[in-house]
Design a protein around this motif. Structure first.
Motif, PDB file in Angstrom:
ATOM      1  N   UNK A   1    -107.483   5.178 -28.546  1.00 44.36           N
ATOM      2  CA  UNK A   1    -108.891   5.194 -28.164  1.00 44.36           C
ATOM      3  C   UNK A   1    -109.520   3.854 -28.485  1.00 44.36           C
ATOM      4  N   UNK A   2    -110.339   3.375 -27.556  1.00 43.26           N
ATOM      5  CA  UNK A   2    -111.048   2.123 -27.744  1.00 43.26           C
ATOM      6  C   UNK A   2    -112.521   2.354 -27.451  1.00 43.26           C
ATOM      7  N   UNK A   3    -113.372   2.126 -28.453  1.00 48.05           N
ATOM      8  CA  UNK A   3    -114.811   2.253 -28.264  1.00 48.05           C
ATOM      9  C   UNK A   3    -115.328   0.914 -27.751  1.00 48.05           C
ATOM     10  N   UNK A   4    -116.015   0.957 -26.610  1.00 48.81           N
ATOM     11  CA  UNK A   4    -116.428  -0.264 -25.937  1.00 48.81           C
ATOM     12  C   UNK A   4    -117.940  -0.409 -25.907  1.00 48.81           C
ATOM     13  N   UNK A   5    -118.408  -1.578 -26.304  1.00 51.03           N
ATOM     14  CA  UNK A   5    -119.840  -1.873 -26.252  1.00 51.03           C
ATOM     15  C   UNK A   5    -120.213  -2.581 -24.951  1.00 51.03           C
ATOM     16  N   UNK A   6    -119.303  -3.399 -24.411  1.00 50.90           N
ATOM     17  CA  UNK A   6    -119.548  -4.108 -23.153  1.00 50.90           C
ATOM     18  C   UNK A   6    -118.314  -3.941 -22.252  1.00 50.90           C
ATOM     19  N   UNK A   7    -118.143  -2.758 -21.641  1.00 52.91           N
ATOM     20  CA  UNK A   7    -116.957  -2.526 -20.813  1.00 52.91           C
ATOM     21  C   UNK A   7    -116.888  -3.434 -19.584  1.00 52.91           C
ATOM     22  N   UNK A   8    -118.022  -3.968 -19.158  1.00 54.99           N
ATOM     23  CA  UNK A   8    -118.052  -4.855 -17.988  1.00 54.99           C
ATOM     24  C   UNK A   8    -117.278  -6.157 -18.238  1.00 54.99           C
ATOM     25  N   UNK A   9    -117.139  -6.561 -19.501  1.00 57.00           N
ATOM     26  CA  UNK A   9    -116.434  -7.798 -19.842  1.00 57.00           C
ATOM     27  C   UNK A   9    -115.075  -7.547 -20.491  1.00 57.00           C
ATOM     28  N   UNK A  10    -114.717  -6.295 -20.674  1.00 58.23           N
ATOM     29  CA  UNK A  10    -113.489  -5.951 -21.385  1.00 58.23           C
ATOM     30  C   UNK A  10    -112.258  -6.005 -20.479  1.00 58.23           C
ATOM     31  N   UNK A  11    -111.149  -6.449 -21.063  1.00 58.29           N
ATOM     32  CA  UNK A  11    -109.849  -6.455 -20.402  1.00 58.29           C
ATOM     33  C   UNK A  11    -108.893  -5.612 -21.229  1.00 58.29           C
ATOM     34  N   UNK A  12    -108.108  -4.790 -20.554  1.00 60.21           N
ATOM     35  CA  UNK A  12    -107.072  -4.005 -21.223  1.00 60.21           C
ATOM     36  C   UNK A  12    -105.791  -4.829 -21.199  1.00 60.21           C
ATOM     37  N   UNK A  13    -105.292  -5.171 -22.388  1.00 59.37           N
ATOM     38  CA  UNK A  13    -104.044  -5.942 -22.513  1.00 59.37           C
ATOM     39  C   UNK A  13    -102.909  -5.005 -22.868  1.00 59.37           C
ATOM     40  N   UNK A  14    -101.797  -5.146 -22.160  1.00 57.64           N
ATOM     41  CA  UNK A  14    -100.607  -4.350 -22.439  1.00 57.64           C
ATOM     42  C   UNK A  14     -99.425  -5.317 -22.526  1.00 57.64           C
ATOM     43  N   UNK A  15     -98.713  -5.265 -23.634  1.00 62.79           N
ATOM     44  CA  UNK A  15     -97.538  -6.118 -23.832  1.00 62.79           C
ATOM     45  C   UNK A  15     -96.375  -5.247 -24.272  1.00 62.79           C
ATOM     46  N   UNK A  16     -95.189  -5.548 -23.752  1.00 66.27           N
ATOM     47  CA  UNK A  16     -93.981  -4.849 -24.176  1.00 66.27           C
ATOM     48  C   UNK A  16     -93.086  -5.858 -24.878  1.00 66.27           C
ATOM     49  N   UNK A  17     -92.573  -5.450 -26.037  1.00 66.89           N
ATOM     50  CA  UNK A  17     -91.700  -6.310 -26.839  1.00 66.89           C
ATOM     51  C   UNK A  17     -90.440  -5.540 -27.221  1.00 66.89           C
ATOM     52  N   UNK A  18     -89.398  -6.288 -27.495  1.00 71.46           N
ATOM     53  CA  UNK A  18     -88.150  -5.737 -28.028  1.00 71.46           C
ATOM     54  C   UNK A  18     -88.116  -6.075 -29.507  1.00 71.46           C
ATOM     55  N   UNK A  19     -88.117  -5.045 -30.349  1.00 76.43           N
ATOM     56  CA  UNK A  19     -88.071  -5.234 -31.798  1.00 76.43           C
ATOM     57  C   UNK A  19     -86.748  -5.904 -32.159  1.00 76.43           C
ATOM     58  N   UNK A  20     -86.832  -6.964 -32.952  1.00 78.13           N
ATOM     59  CA  UNK A  20     -85.661  -7.775 -33.218  1.00 78.13           C
ATOM     60  C   UNK A  20     -85.649  -8.210 -34.679  1.00 78.13           C
ATOM     61  N   UNK A  21     -85.294  -7.338 -35.571  1.00 77.76           N
ATOM     62  CA  UNK A  21     -85.274  -7.612 -37.019  1.00 77.76           C
ATOM     63  C   UNK A  21     -84.062  -8.454 -37.333  1.00 77.76           C
ATOM     64  N   UNK A  22     -84.051  -9.472 -38.097  1.00 77.25           N
ATOM     65  CA  UNK A  22     -85.155 -10.091 -38.833  1.00 77.25           C
ATOM     66  C   UNK A  22     -85.806 -11.230 -38.066  1.00 77.25           C
ATOM     67  N   UNK A  23     -85.381 -11.483 -36.835  1.00 74.88           N
ATOM     68  CA  UNK A  23     -85.943 -12.571 -36.041  1.00 74.88           C
ATOM     69  C   UNK A  23     -87.254 -12.145 -35.399  1.00 74.88           C
ATOM     70  N   UNK A  24     -87.868 -13.091 -34.700  1.00 74.60           N
ATOM     71  CA  UNK A  24     -89.099 -12.795 -33.977  1.00 74.60           C
ATOM     72  C   UNK A  24     -88.793 -11.833 -32.826  1.00 74.60           C
ATOM     73  N   UNK A  25     -89.673 -10.861 -32.592  1.00 69.65           N
ATOM     74  CA  UNK A  25     -89.489  -9.895 -31.510  1.00 69.65           C
ATOM     75  C   UNK A  25     -89.482 -10.610 -30.161  1.00 69.65           C
ATOM     76  N   UNK A  26     -88.677 -10.112 -29.224  1.00 74.71           N
ATOM     77  CA  UNK A  26     -88.573 -10.708 -27.899  1.00 74.71           C
ATOM     78  C   UNK A  26     -89.661 -10.169 -26.984  1.00 74.71           C
ATOM     79  N   UNK A  27     -90.342 -11.073 -26.296  1.00 71.21           N
ATOM     80  CA  UNK A  27     -91.322 -10.701 -25.285  1.00 71.21           C
ATOM     81  C   UNK A  27     -90.571 -10.123 -24.091  1.00 71.21           C
ATOM     82  N   UNK A  28     -91.057  -9.007 -23.546  1.00 72.35           N
ATOM     83  CA  UNK A  28     -90.390  -8.379 -22.411  1.00 72.35           C
ATOM     84  C   UNK A  28     -91.255  -8.381 -21.154  1.00 72.35           C
ATOM     85  N   UNK A  29     -92.540  -8.077 -21.277  1.00 75.87           N
ATOM     86  CA  UNK A  29     -93.423  -8.042 -20.119  1.00 75.87           C
ATOM     87  C   UNK A  29     -94.854  -7.782 -20.547  1.00 75.87           C
ATOM     88  N   UNK A  30     -95.778  -7.987 -19.611  1.00 76.11           N
ATOM     89  CA  UNK A  30     -97.197  -7.826 -19.930  1.00 76.11           C
ATOM     90  C   UNK A  30     -97.985  -7.501 -18.679  1.00 76.11           C
TER      91      UNK A  30
END
Length: 170
Positions: A104-133
């Motif tokens: 849930x996201x409470x929005x005060x100015x929905x007219x200016x809001x962007x929904x960001x979605x990112x998918x990552x591959x968990x990669x312990x102990x290295x940095x997680x791999x970016x997959x898509x957005x």
């Protein structure tokens, strides 16, 4: 985020400011994005699952000895009061992750809001791999269950790779 901002108008490169940003109030006041604003609406986003990932993602992008451990970050970018990022649990060793998590996201100015979605591959102990957005203007979201395409870092669509999500305003 710029790809998301212009996605609502077909990518023509121009987005009209909302009327409240163009108008001056009776006492000469103008819109202040840093001011304490009331909550206008609440956006509920449910991330069900990923589809087509076994054929859409290049297997060389991930660990060669095991399937990826995907997780999704979902958040809002906009005025300071609306900025928030949340993430799903990671799904271990699967090309078709199933999260079934709601945010849930409470929005005060929905007219200016962007929904960001990112998918990552968990990669312990290295940095997680970016997959898509993807990045979508909240004002352009259609209610209900939707198949949301993912894009690479350059903004090009990753063929057959989608997220099944539900959008609801309360």
């Amino acid at each position: 985020m710029m790809h998301g901002m212009f996605r609502g108008n077909g990518g023509c490169g121009y987005v009209k400011k909302p009327d409240f940003m163009m108008n001056i109030g009776p006492s000469g006041e103008v819109f202040d994005p840093k001011a304490k604003l009331p909550i206008k609406t609440t956006l509920k986003v449910k991330v069900y699952m990923g589809r087509g990932w076994d054929s859409g993602f290049h297997r060389t992008c991930f660990n060669t000895w095991s399937s990826p451990n995907f997780y999704t970050r979902v958040g809002i970018t906009g005025v300071r009061a609306d900025k928030l990022m949340k993430k799903t649990k990671k799904e271990d060793n699967t090309w078709e992750p199933f999260w079934d998590e709601e945010f849930e996201f409470q929005l005060t100015v929905p007219e200016l809001a962007l929904l960001r979605v990112e998918v990552h591959d968990y990669n312990m102990p290295e940095k997680d791999d970016f997959s898509g957005q993807t990045c979508l203007p909240v004002a352009e979201l259609r209610l209900g269950i939707r198949s949301v395409p993912l894009y690479d870092r350059k903004g090009e669509r990753i063929v057959s790779v989608t997220l099944l999500m539900r959008f609801q305003f309360v």
